[in-house]
Motif scaffolding. Structure first.
Motif, mmCIF file in Angstrom:
data_model
loop_
_atom_site.group_PDB
_atom_site.id
_atom_site.type_symbol
_atom_site.label_atom_id
_atom_site.label_comp_id
_atom_site.label_asym_id
_atom_site.label_seq_id
_atom_site.Cartn_x
_atom_site.Cartn_y
_atom_site.Cartn_z
ATOM 1 N N GLU A 20 3.568 1.778 4.282
ATOM 2 C CA GLU A 20 2.326 2.311 4.852
ATOM 3 C C GLU A 20 2.434 3.786 5.187
ATOM 4 O OE1 GLU A 20 0.561 -0.073 7.931
ATOM 5 O OE2 GLU A 20 1.278 -1.913 6.982
ATOM 6 N N GLU A 26 -3.020 4.823 1.454
ATOM 7 C CA GLU A 26 -4.442 4.623 1.708
ATOM 8 C C GLU A 26 -5.230 4.609 0.395
ATOM 9 O OE1 GLU A 26 -5.722 6.941 5.141
ATOM 10 O OE2 GLU A 26 -7.738 6.909 4.223
ATOM 11 N N PHE A 27 -4.883 5.552 -0.483
ATOM 12 C CA PHE A 27 -5.551 5.627 -1.790
ATOM 13 C C PHE A 27 -5.303 4.330 -2.577
ATOM 14 C CE2 PHE A 27 -5.527 7.127 -6.325
ATOM 15 C CZ PHE A 27 -6.893 7.384 -6.408
ATOM 16 N N ARG A 28 -4.087 3.827 -2.506
ATOM 17 C CA ARG A 28 -3.744 2.551 -3.166
ATOM 18 C C ARG A 28 -4.683 1.439 -2.691
ATOM 19 N NH1 ARG A 28 1.492 -0.697 -1.180
ATOM 20 N NH2 ARG A 28 2.734 1.057 -1.963
ATOM 21 N N GLN A 29 -4.831 1.354 -1.355
ATOM 22 C CA GLN A 29 -5.648 0.287 -0.758
ATOM 23 C C GLN A 29 -7.119 0.437 -1.150
ATOM 24 O OE1 GLN A 29 -2.924 -1.568 0.115
ATOM 25 N NE2 GLN A 29 -3.946 -2.170 1.999
ATOM 26 N N GLU A 30 -7.608 1.686 -1.025
ATOM 27 C CA GLU A 30 -9.031 1.959 -1.329
ATOM 28 C C GLU A 30 -9.391 1.555 -2.753
ATOM 29 O OE1 GLU A 30 -9.431 6.063 1.238
ATOM 30 O OE2 GLU A 30 -9.597 6.145 -0.952
ATOM 31 N N GLN A 31 -8.467 1.868 -3.664
ATOM 32 C CA GLN A 31 -8.734 1.638 -5.089
ATOM 33 C C GLN A 31 -8.395 0.213 -5.538
ATOM 34 O OE1 GLN A 31 -10.035 4.174 -7.133
ATOM 35 N NE2 GLN A 31 -10.229 5.213 -5.178
ATOM 36 N N TYR A 33 -5.410 -0.672 -5.977
ATOM 37 C CA TYR A 33 -4.273 -0.467 -6.874
ATOM 38 C C TYR A 33 -3.034 -1.206 -6.375
ATOM 39 C CZ TYR A 33 -6.415 3.415 -9.514
ATOM 40 O OH TYR A 33 -7.190 4.200 -10.323
#
Ligand code: URA
Length: 199
Positions: A20, A26-31, A33
């Protein structure tokens, strides 16, 4: 297969999955991915290191499965190697936004994981795919040629010492470079012949 190596790699992969603190988490979670850890033979003699996952890699959680990956597969095949015979990983384990280059803070975040992958697998050859992996490995092993252009470094073998003994470093163009310069395909085929020489 060395079960111990496999277990150690699985443990590292779990840590990356839960990272984390990564600037890319954060980008991973948003997308939606996935993180992309290394894959292949945990006892491989050859380890390939790329830059960072692209979209297809982040969607599947596997390194080099997109267009550049197909290119890499074809070069492996040219020297009778299969993906399962080698280990394939990246400097950065999460996809940066808009396919941009990884930033220094991102490279530093994932550096301990790549170093541990090398320590566990103890490859005989590290093949760096492109500028970012080459810089990282030249830095790590204090290779004086660091900073020279890929045009001057590709296909040359650099020897270094690590805790497990001598290691060969083979800088290669990134397979995606061929999409911009088709002439590099011949160069890559020639450079891949070096694996036969070392092994
Ligand atoms: N490019 C990389 O550097 N790594 C991948 O996994 C895919 C494309």
């Amino acid at each position: 297969m060395d079960k111990n190596n496999k277990n150690q790699l699985l443990e590292l992969e779990k840590q990356v999955n839960n990272l984390e603190s990564s600037p890319l988490f954060e980008f991973r979670q948003e997308q939606g991915y996935q993180p992309v850890f290394g894959e292949g033979d945990p006892d491989a003699e050859i380890m390939f290191i790329g830059e960072a996952p692209g979209a297809q890699e982040a969607q599947t959680g596997r390194p080099f499965v997109g267009r550049a990956g197909k290119m890499l597969d074809s070069f492996l095949e040219s020297v009778d190697l299969d993906r399962e015979d080698v280990y394939i990983t990246n400097v950065v384990k999460d996809r940066p936004p808009n396919n941009r280059n990884p930033r220094a803070d991102e490279i530093n975040t994932y550096a301990p994981f790549l170093k541990q992958e090398i320590a566990i697998i103890q490859p005989k050859i590290i093949a760096t795919l492109g500028r970012f992996a080459t810089d990282f490995i030249f830095d790590l092993y204090k290779i004086p040629a660091k900073g020279q252009k890929m045009g001057a470094l590709h296909g040359k073998i650099f020897k270094a010492e690590n805790s497990s003994g001598e290691i060969n470093i083979l800088p290669l163009y990134h397979p995606a470079a061929i999409f911009y310069n088709r002439n590099l395909q011949e160069t890559m085929l020639k450079d891949f012949q070096k694996f036969k020489k070392i092994l």
